[in-house]
Design a protein around this motif. Structure first.
Motif, PDB file in Angstrom:
ATOM      1  N   ASP A  79      56.449  42.526  42.111  1.00 24.63           N
ATOM      2  CA  ASP A  79      56.887  43.018  40.869  1.00 24.63           C
ATOM      3  C   ASP A  79      55.292  43.530  40.779  1.00 24.63           C
ATOM      4  O   ASP A  79      53.740  43.019  39.498  1.00 24.63           O
ATOM      5  N   LEU A  80      55.375  45.315  40.353  1.00 24.94           N
ATOM      6  CA  LEU A  80      54.249  46.271  39.418  1.00 24.94           C
ATOM      7  C   LEU A  80      54.609  46.539  37.824  1.00 24.94           C
ATOM      8  O   LEU A  80      55.496  47.845  37.856  1.00 24.94           O
ATOM      9  N   HIS A  81      54.028  45.895  37.098  1.00 22.57           N
ATOM     10  CA  HIS A  81      54.234  46.043  35.855  1.00 22.57           C
ATOM     11  C   HIS A  81      55.657  45.980  35.319  1.00 22.57           C
ATOM     12  O   HIS A  81      56.423  47.583  35.019  1.00 22.57           O
ATOM     13  N   GLY A  82      56.077  44.961  36.072  1.00 23.22           N
ATOM     14  CA  GLY A  82      58.263  45.294  35.856  1.00 23.22           C
ATOM     15  C   GLY A  82      58.936  46.367  36.703  1.00 23.22           C
ATOM     16  O   GLY A  82      59.945  46.075  36.404  1.00 23.22           O
ATOM     17  N   GLN A  83      58.209  46.725  37.629  1.00 23.35           N
ATOM     18  CA  GLN A  83      58.722  47.638  38.656  1.00 23.35           C
ATOM     19  C   GLN A  83      58.727  47.112  40.425  1.00 23.35           C
ATOM     20  O   GLN A  83      58.101  46.888  40.174  1.00 23.35           O
ATOM     21  N   PRO A  84      59.982  46.667  40.483  1.00 23.98           N
ATOM     22  CA  PRO A  84      59.607  46.468  41.955  1.00 23.98           C
ATOM     23  C   PRO A  84      59.980  46.822  43.155  1.00 23.98           C
ATOM     24  O   PRO A  84      59.483  48.353  43.348  1.00 23.98           O
ATOM     25  N   LEU A  85      58.770  46.033  43.857  1.00 24.62           N
ATOM     26  CA  LEU A  85      58.179  47.083  45.068  1.00 24.62           C
ATOM     27  C   LEU A  85      58.594  46.057  46.610  1.00 24.62           C
ATOM     28  O   LEU A  85      58.735  44.814  46.615  1.00 24.62           O
ATOM     29  N   GLY A  86      59.428  46.906  47.313  1.00 28.88           N
ATOM     30  CA  GLY A  86      60.077  46.098  47.990  1.00 28.88           C
ATOM     31  C   GLY A  86      59.123  46.229  49.350  1.00 28.88           C
ATOM     32  O   GLY A  86      58.128  46.793  49.513  1.00 28.88           O
ATOM     33  N   LYS A  87      59.430  45.953  51.168  1.00 26.72           N
ATOM     34  CA  LYS A  87      59.122  46.210  52.019  1.00 26.72           C
ATOM     35  C   LYS A  87      59.147  48.160  52.730  1.00 26.72           C
ATOM     36  O   LYS A  87      59.914  48.884  51.944  1.00 26.72           O
ATOM     37  N   PRO A  88      57.396  48.656  52.270  1.00 28.25           N
ATOM     38  CA  PRO A  88      57.694  49.897  52.890  1.00 28.25           C
ATOM     39  C   PRO A  88      57.868  50.210  53.769  1.00 28.25           C
ATOM     40  O   PRO A  88      58.297  51.464  53.891  1.00 28.25           O
ATOM     41  N   MET A  89      58.433  49.480  55.441  1.00 28.35           N
ATOM     42  CA  MET A  89      59.063  49.678  56.179  1.00 28.35           C
ATOM     43  C   MET A  89      57.733  50.812  57.182  1.00 28.35           C
ATOM     44  O   MET A  89      58.295  50.838  57.997  1.00 28.35           O
ATOM     45  N   VAL A  90      57.616  51.768  55.992  1.00 29.82           N
ATOM     46  CA  VAL A  90      56.599  53.141  57.211  1.00 29.82           C
ATOM     47  C   VAL A  90      55.490  53.017  56.848  1.00 29.82           C
ATOM     48  O   VAL A  90      55.370  52.388  55.238  1.00 29.82           O
ATOM     49  N   HIS A  91      54.787  54.413  57.246  1.00 27.82           N
ATOM     50  CA  HIS A  91      53.521  53.902  57.100  1.00 27.82           C
ATOM     51  C   HIS A  91      53.376  54.735  55.905  1.00 27.82           C
ATOM     52  O   HIS A  91      52.266  53.986  54.665  1.00 27.82           O
ATOM     53  N   ASP A  92      53.860  55.492  55.231  1.00 31.00           N
ATOM     54  CA  ASP A  92      53.418  56.478  54.462  1.00 31.00           C
ATOM     55  C   ASP A  92      54.155  55.550  52.702  1.00 31.00           C
ATOM     56  O   ASP A  92      53.602  56.316  52.196  1.00 31.00           O
ATOM     57  N   LYS A  93      55.201  55.601  52.911  1.00 24.23           N
ATOM     58  CA  LYS A  93      55.582  54.079  52.084  1.00 24.23           C
ATOM     59  C   LYS A  93      55.071  53.275  51.427  1.00 24.23           C
ATOM     60  O   LYS A  93      53.532  52.556  50.109  1.00 24.23           O
ATOM     61  N   ALA A  94      53.470  52.725  52.155  1.00 30.44           N
ATOM     62  CA  ALA A  94      52.527  51.808  52.147  1.00 30.44           C
ATOM     63  C   ALA A  94      51.028  51.835  51.570  1.00 30.44           C
ATOM     64  O   ALA A  94      51.033  51.734  50.508  1.00 30.44           O
ATOM     65  N   VAL A  95      51.425  53.669  52.050  1.00 28.53           N
ATOM     66  CA  VAL A  95      50.117  54.313  51.843  1.00 28.53           C
ATOM     67  C   VAL A  95      50.421  54.199  49.564  1.00 28.53           C
ATOM     68  O   VAL A  95      49.828  53.889  49.202  1.00 28.53           O
ATOM     69  N   GLU A  96      51.445  54.532  49.869  1.00 25.58           N
ATOM     70  CA  GLU A  96      52.004  54.510  48.127  1.00 25.58           C
ATOM     71  C   GLU A  96      51.597  53.284  47.459  1.00 25.58           C
ATOM     72  O   GLU A  96      51.276  53.535  46.269  1.00 25.58           O
ATOM     73  N   GLN A  97      52.370  52.459  48.095  1.00 27.97           N
ATOM     74  CA  GLN A  97      52.504  50.982  47.047  1.00 27.97           C
ATOM     75  C   GLN A  97      50.366  50.432  47.118  1.00 27.97           C
ATOM     76  O   GLN A  97      50.835  50.402  45.729  1.00 27.97           O
ATOM     77  N   LEU A  98      50.032  50.625  48.111  1.00 29.57           N
ATOM     78  CA  LEU A  98      48.740  50.221  48.243  1.00 29.57           C
ATOM     79  C   LEU A  98      47.409  51.460  47.098  1.00 29.57           C
ATOM     80  O   LEU A  98      46.668  50.702  46.144  1.00 29.57           O
ATOM     81  N   ARG A  99      47.823  52.675  46.769  1.00 28.24           N
ATOM     82  CA  ARG A  99      47.874  53.395  46.189  1.00 28.24           C
ATOM     83  C   ARG A  99      48.018  52.733  44.091  1.00 28.24           C
ATOM     84  O   ARG A  99      46.594  52.852  43.268  1.00 28.24           O
ATOM     85  N   ALA A 100      49.051  52.377  44.437  1.00 30.37           N
ATOM     86  CA  ALA A 100      49.840  52.619  42.925  1.00 30.37           C
ATOM     87  C   ALA A 100      49.146  50.670  42.948  1.00 30.37           C
ATOM     88  O   ALA A 100      48.994  50.667  40.859  1.00 30.37           O
TER      89      ALA A 100
END
Length: 198
Positions: A79-100
């Motif tokens: 939960d990032l500020h009320g928004q759910p973050l799921g499993k990234p499954m791929v590298h680019d999505k993981a980068v996006e999540q960790l930046r956020a």
């Protein structure tokens, strides 16, 4: 021993290796079964409500296959500020999540449900883990993801591994909740369902 006094079988309604490893700490024999549950969030559903709904849905789905067993279902939603973050499954999505998540405080909602269709038992609880990510630059994110490849983890980091280096703080009253199964709550629910622990 009569059948009515035989302890009920225990089934973990999950294919997660993390949950399987955590549940094995309780030294109870158990088997695993894959729950067939749609994990799509409902419109306007909070991360906490999503985790609880899915944990119950998974336990009930597997209990339908094993009506005499005690079944555990669990789900975790970052939960990032009320928004759910799921499993990234791929590298680019993981980068996006960790930046956020860089420099942010966020919560992980880890829900657990225990259901026994034969006895009518159904209870659930949720552990909330507050984490604080330190500021991360792109090079750190890239090094971490290449080293640990945590693409099957909500929020793209494994606190039980190298991901601990990304954090400034973890706060929880159930220490295994961040890994995927809050064992204090799980043990409490299993006792309530009739299992003897330890």
């Amino acid at each position: 021993m009569s059948e009515s006094l035989m302890p009920r079988a225990l089934v973990l309604g999950s294919t997660s290796r993390y949950r399987r490893e955590l549940l094995s700490r309780l030294r109870l024999p158990f088997e695993t079964a894959a729950p067939d549950v749609d994990e799509t969030p409902q419109p306007g559903e909070s991360p906490a409500a999503l985790a609880l709904r899915l944990a119950l849905a998974k336990a009930h789905a597997v209990a339908a296959q094993y009506p005499d067993a005690i079944v555990i279902g669990s789900d975790q939603v970052a939960d990032l500020h009320g928004q759910p973050l799921g499993k990234p499954m791929v590298h680019d999505k993981a980068v996006e999540q960790l930046r956020a998540m860089s420099g942010q405080s966020m919560q992980f909602h880890t829900a657990v449900a225990v259901v026994c269709k034969a006895s009518g038992f159904a209870q659930a609880d949720t552990a909330v883990v507050r984490t604080v990510f330190r500021p991360l630059d792109d090079a750190e994110i890239e090094r971490y993801l290449r080293a640990e490849t945590p693409y099957d983890c909500a929020g793209s980091a494994k606190s039980e591994g190298l991901g601990i280096t990304l954090l400034d703080a973890i706060e929880s009253d159930d220490p295994t909740a961040l890994i995927g199964l809050p064992l204090i709550r799980t043990a409490r629910l299993l006792r309530a369902a009739g299992l003897l622990l330890p």
